[in-house]
Design a protein around this motif. Structure first.
Motif, PDB file in Angstrom:
ATOM      1  N   THR A 212     -35.198  90.128   6.931  1.00  0.00           N
ATOM      2  CA  THR A 212     -33.933  89.492   7.296  1.00  0.00           C
ATOM      3  C   THR A 212     -32.781  89.894   6.369  1.00  0.00           C
ATOM      4  O   THR A 212     -31.618  89.586   6.662  1.00  0.00           O
ATOM      5  CB  THR A 212     -34.062  87.957   7.233  1.00  0.00           C
ATOM      6  N   GLY A 213     -33.104  90.525   5.269  1.00  0.00           N
ATOM      7  CA  GLY A 213     -32.073  90.858   4.290  1.00  0.00           C
ATOM      8  C   GLY A 213     -31.857  89.780   3.254  1.00  0.00           C
ATOM      9  O   GLY A 213     -31.011  89.907   2.373  1.00  0.00           O
ATOM     10  N   GLU A 214     -32.624  88.701   3.342  1.00  0.00           N
ATOM     11  CA  GLU A 214     -32.475  87.599   2.388  1.00  0.00           C
ATOM     12  C   GLU A 214     -33.474  87.679   1.237  1.00  0.00           C
ATOM     13  O   GLU A 214     -33.467  86.823   0.351  1.00  0.00           O
ATOM     14  CB  GLU A 214     -32.584  86.250   3.106  1.00  0.00           C
ATOM     15  N   TYR A 215     -34.369  88.670   1.268  1.00  0.00           N
ATOM     16  CA  TYR A 215     -35.161  88.943   0.066  1.00  0.00           C
ATOM     17  C   TYR A 215     -34.186  89.320  -1.050  1.00  0.00           C
ATOM     18  O   TYR A 215     -33.168  89.986  -0.797  1.00  0.00           O
ATOM     19  CB  TYR A 215     -36.125  90.112   0.303  1.00  0.00           C
ATOM     20  N   SER A 216     -34.491  88.920  -2.270  1.00  0.00           N
ATOM     21  CA  SER A 216     -33.565  89.182  -3.376  1.00  0.00           C
ATOM     22  C   SER A 216     -34.267  89.896  -4.521  1.00  0.00           C
ATOM     23  O   SER A 216     -35.487  89.770  -4.705  1.00  0.00           O
ATOM     24  CB  SER A 216     -32.946  87.873  -3.872  1.00  0.00           C
ATOM     25  N   ARG A 217     -33.469  90.653  -5.270  1.00  0.00           N
ATOM     26  CA  ARG A 217     -34.003  91.434  -6.381  1.00  0.00           C
ATOM     27  C   ARG A 217     -33.069  91.330  -7.588  1.00  0.00           C
ATOM     28  O   ARG A 217     -31.861  91.158  -7.450  1.00  0.00           O
ATOM     29  CB  ARG A 217     -34.131  92.928  -5.983  1.00  0.00           C
ATOM     30  N   ASP A 218     -33.666  91.484  -8.762  1.00  0.00           N
ATOM     31  CA  ASP A 218     -32.896  91.554 -10.004  1.00  0.00           C
ATOM     32  C   ASP A 218     -32.606  93.033 -10.258  1.00  0.00           C
ATOM     33  O   ASP A 218     -33.297  93.706 -11.019  1.00  0.00           O
ATOM     34  CB  ASP A 218     -33.720  90.940 -11.146  1.00  0.00           C
ATOM     35  N   PHE A 219     -31.591  93.554  -9.567  1.00  0.00           N
ATOM     36  CA  PHE A 219     -31.246  94.970  -9.679  1.00  0.00           C
ATOM     37  C   PHE A 219     -30.676  95.251 -11.073  1.00  0.00           C
ATOM     38  O   PHE A 219     -29.775  94.550 -11.543  1.00  0.00           O
ATOM     39  CB  PHE A 219     -30.238  95.370  -8.601  1.00  0.00           C
ATOM     40  N   THR A 220     -31.202  96.295 -11.714  1.00  0.00           N
ATOM     41  CA  THR A 220     -30.933  96.539 -13.132  1.00  0.00           C
ATOM     42  C   THR A 220     -30.386  97.942 -13.336  1.00  0.00           C
ATOM     43  O   THR A 220     -31.073  98.930 -13.035  1.00  0.00           O
ATOM     44  CB  THR A 220     -32.234  96.360 -13.942  1.00  0.00           C
ATOM     45  N   TYR A 221     -29.180  98.028 -13.861  1.00  0.00           N
ATOM     46  CA  TYR A 221     -28.522  99.322 -14.047  1.00  0.00           C
ATOM     47  C   TYR A 221     -29.177 100.117 -15.176  1.00  0.00           C
ATOM     48  O   TYR A 221     -29.650  99.562 -16.167  1.00  0.00           O
ATOM     49  CB  TYR A 221     -27.037  99.115 -14.334  1.00  0.00           C
ATOM     50  N   ILE A 222     -29.181 101.426 -15.043  1.00  0.00           N
ATOM     51  CA  ILE A 222     -29.884 102.321 -15.954  1.00  0.00           C
ATOM     52  C   ILE A 222     -29.468 102.127 -17.417  1.00  0.00           C
ATOM     53  O   ILE A 222     -30.297 102.236 -18.328  1.00  0.00           O
ATOM     54  CB  ILE A 222     -29.692 103.802 -15.513  1.00  0.00           C
ATOM     55  N   ASP A 223     -28.203 101.833 -17.676  1.00  0.00           N
ATOM     56  CA  ASP A 223     -27.760 101.678 -19.065  1.00  0.00           C
ATOM     57  C   ASP A 223     -28.428 100.487 -19.747  1.00  0.00           C
ATOM     58  O   ASP A 223     -28.664 100.508 -20.962  1.00  0.00           O
ATOM     59  CB  ASP A 223     -26.237 101.541 -19.136  1.00  0.00           C
ATOM     60  N   ASN A 224     -28.732  99.440 -18.985  1.00  0.00           N
ATOM     61  CA  ASN A 224     -29.478  98.311 -19.552  1.00  0.00           C
ATOM     62  C   ASN A 224     -30.895  98.723 -19.926  1.00  0.00           C
ATOM     63  O   ASN A 224     -31.439  98.276 -20.941  1.00  0.00           O
ATOM     64  CB  ASN A 224     -29.514  97.158 -18.548  1.00  0.00           C
ATOM     65  N   VAL A 225     -31.488  99.581 -19.117  1.00  0.00           N
ATOM     66  CA  VAL A 225     -32.846 100.071 -19.383  1.00  0.00           C
ATOM     67  C   VAL A 225     -32.864 100.965 -20.619  1.00  0.00           C
ATOM     68  O   VAL A 225     -33.789 100.884 -21.450  1.00  0.00           O
ATOM     69  CB  VAL A 225     -33.386 100.824 -18.144  1.00  0.00           C
ATOM     70  N   ILE A 226     -31.865 101.813 -20.748  1.00  0.00           N
ATOM     71  CA  ILE A 226     -31.761 102.660 -21.941  1.00  0.00           C
ATOM     72  C   ILE A 226     -31.650 101.787 -23.191  1.00  0.00           C
ATOM     73  O   ILE A 226     -32.322 102.031 -24.207  1.00  0.00           O
ATOM     74  CB  ILE A 226     -30.543 103.597 -21.831  1.00  0.00           C
TER      75      ILE A 226
END
Length: 326
Positions: A212-226
């Motif tokens: 449905t598009g209502e699943y949610s994720r904690d999308f994490t930008y690459i600079d935070n991972v670095i």
């Protein structure tokens, strides 16, 4: 090889996350060695580094203990990124996923132990939380894995823990939550959702959202991972070692919201993108409904402070894709 510099081995260094780590630590004056078999990584991600004296490429496979041993000679720190990602890929081919992610991981632990590396930092996964319903996800509360991929990443944590306790190898696992950013490949059967959607919208094609598009994720930008990799590598807090950390932003975005952001940021370049329709398909097997990380442990023990939220990261990513894909 310059012996005066600290040597970092980045496995999977030609991949999305690995190549960004290479670039960052080269700019920080480290000597970088990469071990990669180019099964999912790309040479063009590291082409600009190949002529540097402080960069080495070993073309090899973590499934070969000999390759791992050769790569670990003289290494101070290992940033282990090499793996076969993707839940659907692991469902389609659990044997290869296990060979790379478990046997390859064990080879790297053995080689790192024998080379007496100072610390082994590895890419763990939010998939380890499995069917746990609790939100936000806290490191010591996990459920049962929902895919072969999730099993392999959980086994990595178990092996790392045993190597810390049995052999004294310092290990830190970083449970990545839906990492995105520059150099993430939009092509292929197992492309991640953000680069896939960006490319489709740029081509005026309708993205397909699973469910449905209502699943949610904690999308994490690459600079935070670095940042998390650097903090894990350099921490001198003994309590901070031999454990795992959520590597995330601590916020969640639904897939519907995600597409809304992407259309908003892309329409600046092409107004037609605002009118691209979104299609919906069946939910994907093995997907967890919601993912949201607690980042308190990383803040408390490592001093982590995310530099980019979802909107800042998406803006930078969209700019990068427009410049590099058009």
């Amino acid at each position: 090889m310059s012996t005066s510099k600290v040597v970092i081995l980045i496995t999977g260094g030609a991949g999305f996350i690995g190549s960004n780590l290479c670039e960052y630590f080269l700019n920080k004056n480290y000597h970088i060695r990469v071990l990669d078999n180019f099964s999912t990584g790309h040479r063009h991600n590291i082409d600009s580094f190949l002529t540097r004296d402080d960069f080495e490429l070993i073309e090899g496979d973590i499934r070969s203990l000999d390759d791992c041993v050769r790569a670990c000679v003289g290494v101070d720190y290992v940033l282990h990124q090499a793996a076969l990602g993707s839940v659907p890929r692991s469902i389609n081919d659990p044997i290869t996923t296990n060979d790379v992610n478990v046997s390859g991981f064990l080879n790297m632990l053995v080689a790192s132990r024998d080379a007496k590396v100072k610390r082994f930092i590895y890419a763990a996964s939010s998939s380890t939380y499995g069917d746990s319903k609790s939100l936000p996800k806290v490191e010591d509360v996990i459920g049962k894995p929902l895919s072969p991929y999730a099993i392999t990443k959980y086994v990595n944590e178990l092996y790392a823990d045993i190597f810390s306790k049995t052999y004294g190898l310092e290990t830190i696992g970083l449970r990545y939550f839906n990492v995105f950013g520059r150099r993430q490949d939009p092509n292929g059967a197992y492309a991640a959702v953000i680069p896939l959607f960006v490319k489709q919208l740029m081509d005026l094609q309708s993205p397909v959202i699973n469910g449905t598009g209502e699943y949610s994720r904690d999308f994490t930008y690459i600079d935070n991972v670095i940042q998390m990799n650097e903090l894990a590598m350099l921490t001198d807090n003994p309590v901070a070692c031999n454990t795992t950390y959520n590597t995330a932003v601590g916020d969640r975005t639904t897939l519907n919201q995600l597409v809304g952001y992407l259309k908003e940021y892309l329409k600046v370049y092409d107004g037609r993108i605002a009118n691209v329709e979104i299609n919906y398909g069946p939910a994907r097997q093995g997907d967890i409904p919601h993912s949201l990380a607690s980042i308190d442990k990383a803040k408390d023990l490592l001093g982590y402070k995310p530099s980019h939220d979802i909107e800042e990261g998406l803006r930078e990513s969209v700019n990068w894709y427009w410049e590099n894909l058009k």
